[in-house]
Design an enzyme around this catalytic site. Sequence first.
Site, PDB file in Angstrom:
ATOM      1  N   LYS A 143      28.980   6.317  13.765  1.00 16.05           N
ATOM      2  CA  LYS A 143      28.117   5.222  13.650  1.00 16.05           C
ATOM      3  C   LYS A 143      27.118   5.561  12.631  1.00 16.05           C
ATOM      4  O   LYS A 143      26.425   6.974  13.097  1.00 16.05           O
ATOM      5  CB  LYS A 143      27.752   5.180  14.906  1.00 16.05           C
ATOM      6  CG  LYS A 143      26.601   3.969  14.922  1.00 16.05           C
ATOM      7  CD  LYS A 143      27.542   2.454  14.829  1.00 16.05           C
ATOM      8  CE  LYS A 143      26.488   1.368  14.290  1.00 16.05           C
ATOM      9  NZ  LYS A 143      26.512   1.457  12.618  1.00 16.05           N
ATOM     10  N   GLN A 169      21.916  12.018  12.346  1.00 12.76           N
ATOM     11  CA  GLN A 169      22.483  10.611  13.129  1.00 12.76           C
ATOM     12  C   GLN A 169      23.414  11.113  14.399  1.00 12.76           C
ATOM     13  O   GLN A 169      23.050  10.499  15.406  1.00 12.76           O
ATOM     14  CB  GLN A 169      23.552  10.126  11.968  1.00 12.76           C
ATOM     15  CG  GLN A 169      23.684   8.526  12.797  1.00 12.76           C
ATOM     16  CD  GLN A 169      22.641   7.451  12.159  1.00 12.76           C
ATOM     17  OE1 GLN A 169      22.091   7.614  11.074  1.00 12.76           O
ATOM     18  NE2 GLN A 169      22.237   6.759  13.034  1.00 12.76           N
ATOM     19  N   LYS A 186      20.208  11.680  16.838  1.00  9.78           N
ATOM     20  CA  LYS A 186      19.699  10.439  17.083  1.00  9.78           C
ATOM     21  C   LYS A 186      20.712   9.552  18.012  1.00  9.78           C
ATOM     22  O   LYS A 186      20.253   8.898  18.941  1.00  9.78           O
ATOM     23  CB  LYS A 186      19.306   9.523  15.516  1.00  9.78           C
ATOM     24  CG  LYS A 186      18.603   8.356  15.751  1.00  9.78           C
ATOM     25  CD  LYS A 186      18.712   7.602  14.642  1.00  9.78           C
ATOM     26  CE  LYS A 186      18.282   8.414  13.357  1.00  9.78           C
ATOM     27  NZ  LYS A 186      18.178   7.610  12.073  1.00  9.78           N
ATOM     28  N   LYS A 223      27.476   8.914   8.376  1.00 10.98           N
ATOM     29  CA  LYS A 223      26.862   8.484   7.292  1.00 10.98           C
ATOM     30  C   LYS A 223      27.605   8.318   6.003  1.00 10.98           C
ATOM     31  O   LYS A 223      28.718   9.207   5.702  1.00 10.98           O
ATOM     32  CB  LYS A 223      25.724   9.464   7.032  1.00 10.98           C
ATOM     33  CG  LYS A 223      24.466   8.761   6.355  1.00 10.98           C
ATOM     34  CD  LYS A 223      23.537   7.948   7.285  1.00 10.98           C
ATOM     35  CE  LYS A 223      22.457   7.248   6.871  1.00 10.98           C
ATOM     36  NZ  LYS A 223      21.489   6.734   7.802  1.00 10.98           N
ATOM     37  N   GLY A 246      23.576  -0.513   7.463  1.00 10.01           N
ATOM     38  CA  GLY A 246      22.587  -0.313   6.309  1.00 10.01           C
ATOM     39  C   GLY A 246      21.877   0.757   6.199  1.00 10.01           C
ATOM     40  O   GLY A 246      21.734   1.693   7.318  1.00 10.01           O
ATOM     41  N   ASP A 247      21.190   1.287   5.166  1.00 18.88           N
ATOM     42  CA  ASP A 247      20.372   2.237   4.987  1.00 18.88           C
ATOM     43  C   ASP A 247      19.715   1.842   3.632  1.00 18.88           C
ATOM     44  O   ASP A 247      19.513   0.820   3.301  1.00 18.88           O
ATOM     45  CB  ASP A 247      20.928   3.649   5.020  1.00 18.88           C
ATOM     46  CG  ASP A 247      20.021   4.817   5.183  1.00 18.88           C
ATOM     47  OD1 ASP A 247      19.271   5.060   6.177  1.00 18.88           O
ATOM     48  OD2 ASP A 247      19.682   5.338   4.002  1.00 18.88           O
ATOM     49  N   THR A 250      14.362  -1.147  13.599  1.00 19.64           N
ATOM     50  CA  THR A 250      13.939   0.423  13.108  1.00 19.64           C
ATOM     51  C   THR A 250      12.411   0.303  13.286  1.00 19.64           C
ATOM     52  O   THR A 250      11.812   0.889  14.116  1.00 19.64           O
ATOM     53  CB  THR A 250      14.659   0.548  12.216  1.00 19.64           C
ATOM     54  OG1 THR A 250      15.938   0.548  11.944  1.00 19.64           O
ATOM     55  CG2 THR A 250      14.189   2.117  11.715  1.00 19.64           C
ATOM     56  N   ASN A 268      13.112  -2.231   4.549  1.00 18.91           N
ATOM     57  CA  ASN A 268      13.528  -2.993   5.765  1.00 18.91           C
ATOM     58  C   ASN A 268      12.408  -2.108   6.895  1.00 18.91           C
ATOM     59  O   ASN A 268      11.886  -2.641   7.798  1.00 18.91           O
ATOM     60  CB  ASN A 268      14.828  -2.681   6.244  1.00 18.91           C
ATOM     61  CG  ASN A 268      15.343  -2.961   7.359  1.00 18.91           C
ATOM     62  OD1 ASN A 268      15.273  -2.118   8.313  1.00 18.91           O
ATOM     63  ND2 ASN A 268      15.526  -4.288   7.708  1.00 18.91           N
ATOM     64  N   SER A 287      22.008  -1.552  16.660  1.00 17.90           N
ATOM     65  CA  SER A 287      23.349  -1.642  16.320  1.00 17.90           C
ATOM     66  C   SER A 287      24.428  -1.320  17.333  1.00 17.90           C
ATOM     67  O   SER A 287      25.472  -2.082  17.420  1.00 17.90           O
ATOM     68  CB  SER A 287      23.585  -0.440  15.013  1.00 17.90           C
ATOM     69  OG  SER A 287      23.042  -0.795  13.788  1.00 17.90           O
TER      70      SER A 287
END
Length: 445
Positions: free
Chosen positions: A90, A111, A114, A126, A165-166, A209, A240, A376
């Site tokens: 993810k 990630q 996290k 990622k 997204g990123d 976020t 964002n 998410s």
Amino acid sequence: MNAYISRVLSGLKEKNAHEKEFVQAAEEMLPTLSAVVDNHPEYEKTGLLERFVEPERVIQFRVPWTDDSGTVRVNRAFRVQYNSAIGPYKGGMRFHPSVNLGILKFLGLEQTIKNSLTGLPMGGGKGGADFDPHGKSDGEVMRFCQSLMTEMYRHIGFDTDVPAGDIGVGKREVAYMFGQYKRIAGAFNGVLTGKGLSFGGSVGRTEATGYGLCYFAQEMLKKRGDSLRGKTCVISGSGNVAVYAAEKATQMGAKVIAMSDSQGYIVDESGIDLDQIKSIKEIERARISEYTARGKGVYSAGSSGIWHVPCDIALPCATQNELDLEGAKALVLGKVKLVAEGANMPTTMDATEFLTANGVLFGPGKAANAGGVSVSGLEMTQNAMHLSWTKEEVDTKLQAIMADICKNASVAAKRYAGNEEDYVTGANIAGFLKVAEAMMAQGAV
Ligand code: NDP
Ligand code: 2IT
């Protein structure tokens, strides 16, 4: 440092010498795990760390697309399926000219920790491409996303790998990718998160976020008997994460006085007018310098100058290594009390050390910016249950997750580093332990 960690780290540096961000992320993370690795000699016998620092799978592919003039262009894209010990891969997709494998491996590593911290069953992944959405038409972005998904669809799935997204990938790009996935795979499911509300998205994902970052900062301050109320706040970036961090900080009683983009920064001592920023960045997709054209604030070129604006709270929300030692010194001179990372690894290691040595509360990204991937995860749950929660339900869950992450990081910090405010060590250990336990249980895979 634990001898096993030291050996794995030097091997990693040798093998990945050209991937400087990946080496940096590992150098920041691995040494902080010394105390737990000391307690677990079985990690070495089972090659746990050697496995942990090697992504399970890396997919690289070309993305040919046709620009508005009819010329065929080619970009390079990747999906790094980093670790699936505790759940499907993810993590977001990044579209930026700087994207390369080293950057995506660093992001995959971060990630993994996290996602473990969120308490939700998500592994780490990622991806991205060296495509620059700036200045591209909607049609060009759509054709790029469709071409990318035409290859990527075979590697992802709602129970195997769930992108989002990123940088450079927001609602528009996720929607184009989702449409193409659905068309090729013939399946309507939660294969991507950050979807639009009319086709399976979760309320609150856009804001998650930035809001989560402020909830985390508030938790850190609460432990010192303090809060965001009345604080001046400087936020880098205007994408964002930055925009919704600014929105929540303002709702919590802080005053946001500076924001930036990759070209420069604006200062507005009367408090940034967020409606203007949203309209400039989200609708017009223009430069933040436009803010002054509306008779507001002062603009300076060069994004790193923002750290010289005196403030109580600094939230780096743009990109990796944007806050270096010089910036940290300027922040301390300006009497900053708290720095919390909305971006991934925005603070260089020497800058982090300087800030903490000067008594600044420091919230590392893998804990502080986990709100996005948390919602998410909640989007995946809602999709699997074929229902939608209300804004209040999602926000209550997000607040609880951020408070838990702060508590768990602080408990681990106290236990292993003897300092409950060492959130860097605490977050790394709390996140790592769960992944390590799952990897041990599943054998040498
Ligand atoms: P966006 O693309 O929405 O915004 C990125 C912002 O950062 C823009 O203001 C951009 O400026 C600026 N920026 C990008 N690259 C650079 C650079 N090289 N130097 C200076 N400024 C730069 O991205 P997000 O807000 O989604 O992501 C920001 C950070 O937060 C990233 O580190 C990302 O990994 C991290 N993150 C994102 C999450 C999410 O849910 N989106 C979740 C957790 C972390 P310009 O407009 O000029 O390009
Ligand atoms: O860095 C991150 O946590 C993100 N870009 C969000 C990932 C996600 O899957 O929502």
